[in-house]
Design a protein around this motif. Structure first.
Motif, mmCIF file in Angstrom:
data_model
loop_
_atom_site.group_PDB
_atom_site.id
_atom_site.type_symbol
_atom_site.label_atom_id
_atom_site.label_comp_id
_atom_site.label_asym_id
_atom_site.label_seq_id
_atom_site.Cartn_x
_atom_site.Cartn_y
_atom_site.Cartn_z
ATOM 1 N N ASP A 1 -11.897 23.422 -10.267
ATOM 2 C CA ASP A 1 -10.733 22.442 -10.229
ATOM 3 C C ASP A 1 -9.258 23.081 -11.778
ATOM 4 O OD1 ASP A 1 -12.482 20.852 -9.669
ATOM 5 O OD2 ASP A 1 -13.665 20.286 -11.261
ATOM 6 N N ILE A 2 -9.575 23.331 -12.268
ATOM 7 C CA ILE A 2 -8.233 23.499 -13.122
ATOM 8 C C ILE A 2 -7.520 24.343 -11.757
ATOM 9 C CG2 ILE A 2 -6.851 25.181 -14.563
ATOM 10 C CD1 ILE A 2 -9.361 24.048 -16.285
ATOM 11 N N LYS A 3 -7.685 25.750 -11.062
ATOM 12 C CA LYS A 3 -6.856 26.499 -10.608
ATOM 13 C C LYS A 3 -6.390 25.134 -8.945
ATOM 14 C CE LYS A 3 -8.527 30.897 -11.328
ATOM 15 N NZ LYS A 3 -9.800 32.052 -11.209
ATOM 16 N N ALA A 4 -7.029 24.661 -8.374
ATOM 17 C CA ALA A 4 -6.887 23.864 -7.437
ATOM 18 C C ALA A 4 -5.945 22.905 -7.555
ATOM 19 C CB ALA A 4 -7.887 23.018 -7.132
ATOM 20 N N THR A 5 -6.062 22.115 -8.763
ATOM 21 C CA THR A 5 -4.836 21.288 -9.441
ATOM 22 C C THR A 5 -3.509 22.407 -9.346
ATOM 23 O OG1 THR A 5 -6.544 20.087 -10.252
ATOM 24 C CG2 THR A 5 -4.175 19.482 -11.734
ATOM 25 N N LEU A 6 -3.906 23.366 -10.188
ATOM 26 C CA LEU A 6 -2.637 24.377 -11.039
ATOM 27 C C LEU A 6 -1.724 24.860 -9.212
ATOM 28 C CD1 LEU A 6 -3.898 26.670 -13.473
ATOM 29 C CD2 LEU A 6 -1.403 24.321 -13.485
ATOM 30 N N PHE A 7 -2.877 24.945 -8.332
ATOM 31 C CA PHE A 7 -1.577 25.587 -7.127
ATOM 32 C C PHE A 7 -1.672 24.539 -6.591
ATOM 33 C CE2 PHE A 7 -4.183 29.787 -7.060
ATOM 34 C CZ PHE A 7 -3.270 30.432 -6.746
ATOM 35 N N GLY A 8 -2.193 23.296 -6.712
ATOM 36 C CA GLY A 8 -1.492 21.656 -6.085
ATOM 37 C C GLY A 8 -0.790 20.902 -6.420
ATOM 38 N N ILE A 9 -0.448 21.116 -7.619
ATOM 39 C CA ILE A 9 0.640 21.018 -8.827
ATOM 40 C C ILE A 9 2.048 22.016 -7.865
ATOM 41 C CG2 ILE A 9 1.916 20.883 -10.290
ATOM 42 C CD1 ILE A 9 -1.052 19.540 -11.313
ATOM 43 N N LEU A 10 1.185 23.445 -7.782
ATOM 44 C CA LEU A 10 2.932 23.984 -7.713
ATOM 45 C C LEU A 10 3.717 24.171 -6.081
ATOM 46 C CD1 LEU A 10 4.732 26.556 -8.655
ATOM 47 C CD2 LEU A 10 2.604 28.208 -7.785
ATOM 48 N N PHE A 11 2.366 23.797 -5.296
ATOM 49 C CA PHE A 11 3.396 23.575 -4.645
ATOM 50 C C PHE A 11 3.706 22.281 -3.262
ATOM 51 C CE2 PHE A 11 -0.551 26.571 -2.542
ATOM 52 C CZ PHE A 11 0.038 27.294 -1.440
ATOM 53 N N ILE A 12 3.637 21.127 -3.842
ATOM 54 C CA ILE A 12 4.580 19.937 -4.138
ATOM 55 C C ILE A 12 5.600 20.321 -4.940
ATOM 56 C CG2 ILE A 12 4.016 17.418 -4.852
ATOM 57 C CD1 ILE A 12 0.977 17.709 -4.990
ATOM 58 N N ILE A 13 5.419 20.727 -5.302
ATOM 59 C CA ILE A 13 6.772 20.719 -6.899
ATOM 60 C C ILE A 13 7.685 21.630 -5.767
ATOM 61 C CG2 ILE A 13 7.988 21.475 -8.199
ATOM 62 C CD1 ILE A 13 5.872 21.186 -10.366
ATOM 63 N N TYR A 14 7.062 22.738 -5.684
ATOM 64 C CA TYR A 14 8.277 23.934 -4.584
ATOM 65 C C TYR A 14 8.424 23.126 -3.172
ATOM 66 C CZ TYR A 14 9.630 27.804 -1.614
ATOM 67 O OH TYR A 14 10.555 28.351 -1.026
ATOM 68 N N GLY A 15 7.862 22.476 -2.544
ATOM 69 C CA GLY A 15 7.973 21.281 -1.398
ATOM 70 C C GLY A 15 9.328 20.135 -1.358
ATOM 71 N N SER A 16 8.781 19.577 -2.770
ATOM 72 C CA SER A 16 9.389 18.696 -2.868
ATOM 73 C C SER A 16 11.333 19.668 -2.817
ATOM 74 C CB SER A 16 9.018 18.196 -4.220
ATOM 75 O OG SER A 16 7.196 17.114 -3.979
ATOM 76 N N PHE A 17 11.216 20.191 -4.514
ATOM 77 C CA PHE A 17 12.518 21.276 -4.273
ATOM 78 C C PHE A 17 13.214 21.820 -2.655
ATOM 79 C CE2 PHE A 17 14.569 25.129 -4.555
ATOM 80 C CZ PHE A 17 16.029 25.068 -5.423
#
Length: 63
Positions: free
Chosen positions: A33-49
């Motif tokens: 759960d923790i790794k999936a959440t961190l990777f998901g948020i990281l990808f979303i932030i990078y994609g938004s950028f």
């Protein structure tokens, strides 16, 4: 096709990968759960950028 449009599409792809990773807890391997959440948020932030930079570049090219 303008390169900024392609960059925006790639950015949307990153956002979708982030949503998929966060939702299904899977990215190449099964994640906890923790790794999936961190990777998901990281990808979303990078994609938004990436999308933001593509929109900014497209607007500058139109001037």
């Amino acid at each position: 096709m303008n390169k900024n449009i392609a960059y925006g599409i790639i950015g949307l792809g990153y956002v979708l990968i982030g949503i998929f990773t966060w939702t299904f807890k899977y990215f190449i391997i099964q994640l906890d759960d923790i790794k999936a959440t961190l990777f998901g948020i990281l990808f979303i932030i990078y994609g938004s950028f990436r999308v933001y930079r593509a929109i900014k570049g497209y607007r500058n090219d139109q001037k």
